[in-house]
Design an enzyme around this catalytic site. Structure first.
Site, PDB file in Angstrom:
ATOM      1  N   ASN A 133      -6.106  -2.953   6.469  1.00 39.67           N
ATOM      2  CA  ASN A 133      -6.566  -2.981   7.875  1.00 39.67           C
ATOM      3  C   ASN A 133      -7.754  -2.281   8.242  1.00 39.67           C
ATOM      4  O   ASN A 133      -8.367  -2.582   9.084  1.00 39.67           O
ATOM      5  CB  ASN A 133      -5.316  -2.454   8.652  1.00 39.67           C
ATOM      6  CG  ASN A 133      -4.214  -3.578   8.685  1.00 39.67           C
ATOM      7  OD1 ASN A 133      -4.455  -4.731   8.659  1.00 39.67           O
ATOM      8  ND2 ASN A 133      -2.908  -3.163   8.565  1.00 39.67           N
TER       9      ASN A 133
ATOM     10  N   GLU B  85       0.969  -1.022  -0.004  1.00 38.06           N
ATOM     11  CA  GLU B  85       0.035   0.043  -0.001  1.00 38.06           C
ATOM     12  C   GLU B  85       1.153   1.421   0.035  1.00 38.06           C
ATOM     13  O   GLU B  85       1.834   1.261   0.835  1.00 38.06           O
ATOM     14  CB  GLU B  85      -0.828  -0.166   0.949  1.00 38.06           C
ATOM     15  CG  GLU B  85      -2.149  -1.215   0.976  1.00 38.06           C
ATOM     16  CD  GLU B  85      -2.891  -1.009   2.328  1.00 38.06           C
ATOM     17  OE1 GLU B  85      -2.246  -0.996   3.710  1.00 38.06           O
ATOM     18  OE2 GLU B  85      -4.084  -1.151   2.250  1.00 38.06           O
TER      19      GLU B  85
END
Ligand code: T1G
Length: 683
Positions: free
Chosen positions: A481, A443
């Site tokens: 997440n 990411e």
């Protein structure tokens, strides 16, 4: 559009070169031009043989994958792949494939429709169609067993892994492998007057039908284990087995039926979506040219830091590795050395290559020494805001102007970290997933001040590290997440309301998730999850319940796998067993809070956990924290064990119908409150 198939003469040999950038994919135009050119050659008395090759670094990368969604949707007629191959194979003059780079899917099928195949040593041959939820549809399941035998053909078509040139030669797929130019070798071979050897006429590599059936049984068990729930591998096995049982034309008919079946299925649409989503994610519109990265540094030599250093070394980028603790640095280097030794032992690389890569990783005495020469620095120290800010303050003083300053944090605020420097425009998140050398997802997280050039440099760097980069905004938990938290929160809530942990996890693994949400908690560790939840509450993340049973686990010494028990008890091989003691604690916790207990069906467990997941993804899109829905799919397929054959969470939700998901979210909202407030994206 320049002609897709170029013609050139080498004496009485006609050389046909497919030129369809970027990888010579087989479009209808290419196939029409190719078959017509071969038939013209057949009628041209001045031509005695034909050589077929591809322009650029690949022979043919396969059928043009972008055609399949259009064919499946009925927007264009099916392509008669097999007929095009037959027109090549029926040429009365020898047709020789000269192969460099990839001969994959329809590319290998085209080569097998030729009479001979000569390849460069760097070529690869494969039928990767099952990775797209398809099977070879241009005769590959019938020609490959005639060249390589039923067992090898079954293995290649059901698992989809390519062979290198040496393996393809040994298997009987390539006839020659040359160090020089395969076109030159093919022309020389053509001048020797080779026979017109149609692959369809080769019978001696085929085994008896009953033997093919028993092989098929073995492969069916294998694919059930390695590719559970997927339909294409079994279809590929059945198509190859048909080659041992049926005459060639009937075998083609069996392949066509099975191919059509896969093409019409949800799984191929999902896997093709992922194929293009991976490539779209790495492109961000409107970014400037990236800065070159010649040298790197990693700060922190723990599991992640050492793993990230290995990624640089594997990509040929020299990297300094530093850790404030000399013992940790030594341990990190020892761990890296062990990884390379294991790779050599497994034959994945030779000693010399392992030594070259190890040599690229240099220990640094101090942080300043590590950072001084680096164009890109990745911090991977303990997940503590204070420690990170201190490291970035030192990096700010030591790093070269323009160096990329990246943090591997998974949940801390990029802006807070950037504020510790005088160059926030050079600071961003490069969030790798563990184990970094294996997991392809990174990411790339932009802070408020991150400059476009820094983002472009990070995307290009991730690509050089052979990663799949996804741009994410600096919200709590970025993309992965952030979505995984409410998904797991729902699983914990269901357990608190009477659900049994193993049933909750089984509901999701039975649906295709690599691991159950509670088992993941045990894997990551409940001390880590507690830190993540505390940071979420500190950052004011909405709809995260203030307390949950899972927060009790660290206090009870149940950290998960690392302490031998969490939601499950673990034996010495870390195999999870249901734990009656955990159930007692869980029911006590619920009773003490008057939490109503109720029975849970598999559907209800799936609905609540998966809708929590995709609704958070929709919120991310509402807030512009992801560039596109397919980026979220890439994150979950490559970072969180979401089944690729379902296309990723957002593709799956859209396949359910956004209106239907919205209606279910509204119903849950009425029943269970604001946690379920539908994101605007659904409308
Ligand atoms: N069709 C369409 N586009 C393709 C393509 C394909 N087969 N392969 C690659 N591309 C595009 C890709 O989207 C990207 O586009 C660019 O080419 C570079 O790709 C009937 C049914 C060949 C090993 O599954 O494995 O044949 O982003 O970044 O790293 O039986 O591409 O630049 O716009 O991957 O150098 C079977 C898929 C098809 C092979 C090169 N074939 N491709 O890797 O480049 S189904 C495959 C690859 C079939 C028949 C059946 C790799 C590569 P853009 P890239 P690369």
């Amino acid at each position: 559009m320049p002609e897709a198939v170029k013609e050139a003469r080498r004496g009485n040999v006609l050389v046909l070169t497919i030129d369809n950038p970027p990888v010579n994919a087989l479009s209808v135009e290419v196939l029409d031009a190719l078959a017509a050119a071969v038939e013209r050659a057949a009628a041209d008395s001045a031509v005695e043989a034909v050589v077929l090759t591809g322009a650029g670094k690949n022979f043919i990368a396969g059928a043009d994958i972008s055609l399949f969604p259009r064919i499946a949707a009925g927007e264009m007629p099916p392509v008669p792949w097999q007929q095009y191959m037959n027109r090549i194979e029926n040429c009365p003059k020898p047709v020789i494939a000269a192969i460099q780079g990839a001969a994959l899917g329809g590319g290998l099928e085209t080569a097998m429709a030729c009479h001979w195949r000569i390849a460069a040593r760097t070529a690869q041959a494969g039928q990767p169609e099952v990775k797209l939820g398809l099977i070879p549809g241009a005769g590959g399941t019938q020609r490959l067993p005639r060249l390589a035998g039923v067992e090898k053909a079954m293995e290649m078509c059901s698992y989809g892994d390519p062979l290198d040139a040496a393996e393809a030669l040994a298997a009987g797929i390539f006839d020659q492998v040359v160090d020089g130019d395969p076109v030159e070798a093919a022309v020389q071979f053509a001048l020797t007057g080779p026979a017109v050897r149609r692959t369809r006429d080769l019978q001696d590599r085929l085994c008896a039908p009953e033997q093919a059936e028993s092989l098929a049984e073995v492969f069916r068990q294998g694919v059930h284990r390695r590719m559970p729930h997927q339909k294409a591998p079994e279809a590929a096995i059945e198509a190859v087995a048909a080659a041992a049982r049926l005459p060639f034309e009937e075998g083609l008919a069996a392949e066509r039926r099975l191919f059509e079946q896969c093409l019409r299925g949800e799984q191929s649409r999902a896997l093709i979506h992922v194929f293009f989503a991976e490539r779209a994610a790495a492109k961000a519109a409107g970014l400037p040219a990236p800065r070159p990265v010649g040298r790197a540094a990693v700060i922190g030599a723990g599991t992640m830091g050492a793993g990230i250093a290995v990624c640089f070394a594997n990509a040929g980028i020299p990297v300094m590795l530093y850790d404030a603790s000399p013992e940790a640095l030594e341990r990190g280097l020892a761990g890296i050395r062990k990884q390379y030794e294991a790779a050599v032992k497994k034959g994945r690389m030779d000693e010399a290559e392992a030594a070259r890569r190890m040599e690229r990783i240099r220990p640094a005495e101090g942080l300043a020494e590590a950072a001084a020469e680096a164009d890109a620095i990745v911090e991977a120290v303990f997940e503590d805001p204070e420690v990170k800010r201190e490291v970035f303050c030192e990096l700010d003083a030591a790093a070269r102007p323009g160096a990329l300053l990246a943090t591997n944090t998974s949940t801390l605020d990029i802006d807070e970290i950037a504020a510790a420097t005088k160059r926030p425009e050079s600071v961003l998140g490069l969030h790798f997933f563990s184990p970094a050398p294996v997991m392809k997802l990174v990411e790339v997280v932009r802070g408020r001040a991150t400059a476009p050039e820094a983002a472009a440099t990070a995307l290009e760097l991730a690509r050089r590290l052979k990663k799949i980069p996804v741009l994410a905004g600096n919200c709590f938990g970025f993309i992965g997440n952030r979505m995984f938290l409410p998904y797991r929160t729902q699983a914990v809530a269901i357990a608190e309301q009477g659900g049994a942990p193993e049933e909750i996890d089984a509901a999701l693994t039975g649906w295709g998730m690599a691991m159950g949400p509670l088992a993941v908690g045990d894997l990551v560790g409940h001390d880590v999850w507690l830190m993540i939840r505390r940071e979420a509450l500190r950052r004011g993340v909405p709809h995260i319940p203030v307390s949950a049973f899972e927060d009790e686990l660290p206090r009870l010494g149940r950290l998960g796998q690392k302490s031998g028990s969490g939601w499950y008890r673990y034996d010495e091989n870390r195999r999870p067993q249901p734990d009656p003691e955990l159930i007692r604690l869980l029911r006590e916790y619920a009773a003490a809070r008057g939490i109503e207990q109720r029975p849970w069906t598999v559907e209800q467990i799936r609905e609540r956990t998966l809708l929590a997941l995709v609704n958070e993804g929709a919120r991310i899109l509402d807030e512009g924290m992801a560039e596109r829905a397919s980026d979220i799919d890439v994150v979950f397929v490559h970072g969180f064990g979401f089944p690729a054959w379902r296309g990723g969470p957002m593709h799956w939700a859209e396949a359910q119908g956004k209106a239907r998901v919205l209606a279910r979210l509204e119903a849950l909202y009425d029943e269970d409150g604001p946690f379920w407030k539908p994101a605007a994206w659904w409308r």
